[in-house]
Design a protein around this motif. Sequence first.
Motif, PDB file in Angstrom:
ATOM      1  N   LEU A 178       0.839  -1.196   0.000  1.00 54.36           N
ATOM      2  CA  LEU A 178       0.000   0.000   0.000  1.00 54.36           C
ATOM      3  C   LEU A 178       0.875   1.246   0.000  1.00 54.36           C
ATOM      4  CD1 LEU A 178      -1.859  -1.387   3.009  1.00 54.36           C
ATOM      5  CD2 LEU A 178      -3.158  -0.737   1.016  1.00 54.36           C
ATOM      6  N   GLU A 179       0.601   2.155  -0.896  1.00 50.79           N
ATOM      7  CA  GLU A 179       1.181   3.496  -0.865  1.00 50.79           C
ATOM      8  C   GLU A 179       0.004   4.443  -0.810  1.00 50.79           C
ATOM      9  OE1 GLU A 179       4.181   4.594  -0.409  1.00 50.79           O
ATOM     10  OE2 GLU A 179       5.049   2.588  -0.442  1.00 50.79           O
ATOM     11  N   LEU A 180      -0.192   5.065   0.332  1.00 58.23           N
ATOM     12  CA  LEU A 180      -1.367   5.899   0.550  1.00 58.23           C
ATOM     13  C   LEU A 180      -1.004   7.369   0.354  1.00 58.23           C
ATOM     14  CD1 LEU A 180      -2.558   3.851   3.632  1.00 58.23           C
ATOM     15  CD2 LEU A 180      -3.302   3.625   1.259  1.00 58.23           C
TER      16      LEU A 180
ATOM     17  N   GLY B  20      -1.796  -4.876   7.308  1.00 57.31           N
ATOM     18  CA  GLY B  20      -0.712  -5.014   8.266  1.00 57.31           C
ATOM     19  C   GLY B  20      -0.433  -3.651   8.867  1.00 57.31           C
ATOM     20  N   PRO B  21       0.603  -3.537   9.684  1.00 61.89           N
ATOM     21  CA  PRO B  21       0.933  -2.223  10.261  1.00 61.89           C
ATOM     22  C   PRO B  21       1.350  -1.233   9.169  1.00 61.89           C
ATOM     23  CG  PRO B  21       2.530  -3.914  10.934  1.00 61.89           C
ATOM     24  CD  PRO B  21       1.495  -4.594  10.110  1.00 61.89           C
ATOM     25  N   LEU B  22       0.995   0.023   9.367  1.00 65.12           N
ATOM     26  CA  LEU B  22       1.351   1.076   8.425  1.00 65.12           C
ATOM     27  C   LEU B  22       2.494   1.905   8.983  1.00 65.12           C
ATOM     28  CD1 LEU B  22      -2.195   2.359   7.407  1.00 65.12           C
ATOM     29  CD2 LEU B  22      -0.724   0.781   6.148  1.00 65.12           C
ATOM     30  N   GLU B  23       3.381   2.347   8.091  1.00 63.53           N
ATOM     31  CA  GLU B  23       4.468   3.253   8.470  1.00 63.53           C
ATOM     32  C   GLU B  23       3.877   4.656   8.605  1.00 63.53           C
ATOM     33  OE1 GLU B  23       7.780   3.160   5.739  1.00 63.53           O
ATOM     34  OE2 GLU B  23       7.270   1.099   5.207  1.00 63.53           O
ATOM     35  N   ASP B  24       4.183   5.340   9.688  1.00 66.04           N
ATOM     36  CA  ASP B  24       3.626   6.665   9.940  1.00 66.04           C
ATOM     37  C   ASP B  24       4.218   7.713   9.002  1.00 66.04           C
ATOM     38  OD1 ASP B  24       2.620   9.035  10.841  1.00 66.04           O
ATOM     39  OD2 ASP B  24       3.057   8.681  12.926  1.00 66.04           O
ATOM     40  N   ARG B  25       5.521   7.719   8.797  1.00 66.14           N
ATOM     41  CA  ARG B  25       6.213   8.659   7.905  1.00 66.14           C
ATOM     42  C   ARG B  25       5.993  10.133   8.272  1.00 66.14           C
ATOM     43  NH1 ARG B  25       4.789   5.876   2.081  1.00 66.14           N
ATOM     44  NH2 ARG B  25       5.912   3.925   2.417  1.00 66.14           N
ATOM     45  N   SER B  26       5.770  10.433   9.535  1.00 57.80           N
ATOM     46  CA  SER B  26       5.564  11.817  10.003  1.00 57.80           C
ATOM     47  C   SER B  26       4.489  12.534   9.195  1.00 57.80           C
ATOM     48  CB  SER B  26       6.885  12.595   9.938  1.00 57.80           C
ATOM     49  OG  SER B  26       7.841  11.972  10.753  1.00 57.80           O
TER      50      SER B  26
ATOM     51  N   LYS C 270       1.811  -2.864   4.220  1.00 56.56           N
ATOM     52  CA  LYS C 270       1.482  -4.102   3.518  1.00 56.56           C
ATOM     53  C   LYS C 270       0.167  -4.643   4.032  1.00 56.56           C
ATOM     54  CE  LYS C 270       6.196  -5.272   2.481  1.00 56.56           C
ATOM     55  NZ  LYS C 270       7.223  -6.270   2.438  1.00 56.56           N
ATOM     56  N   GLY C 271      -0.415  -5.545   3.264  1.00 53.74           N
ATOM     57  CA  GLY C 271      -1.658  -6.194   3.637  1.00 53.74           C
ATOM     58  C   GLY C 271      -1.818  -7.466   2.833  1.00 53.74           C
TER      59      GLY C 271
END
Length: 135
Positions: free
Chosen positions: A62-64, A85-91, A70-71
């Motif tokens: 996933l690129e939001l 799955g868990p998402l990266e916060d990326r500030s 990921k999922g």
Amino acid sequence: MAAGIGFLSGVVTLALGAACAWPAFAQGGFPFGLEMTLDAPPRPGSKRVPSLDIGDSGGVKLELWCKGGKGQFSVAGETVIFAAGPLEDRSCPPEKAEADDELVAALSAADTWERQGDEITFVGPTRLRFHLNTN
């Protein structure tokens, strides 16, 4: 005679199962191994639009609007299950983080999918339309 009826029953069951699955697969089936982009404009101050890169076995990257992760998709006929799955916060700024969370929640709530050409729609409380990246 009984064996013949059992065989015929099996053939009829198989044919009915194939007929029920036909609408979802008639135009190419679920887009395993392909990438798609959400049918939505970029958020203000960004050129990004969410995309899903679906692997051959249903794993998805996933690129939001801001976050990424990921999922996994599981598909049976027109039924779909998405587990994030868990998402990266990326500030992320709060408004983009909230939009990303809402999109993942809507994908997770979808229970069926439809395909019309290069357009994939996930159907649940919210309809999410994606376009296959064909270039």
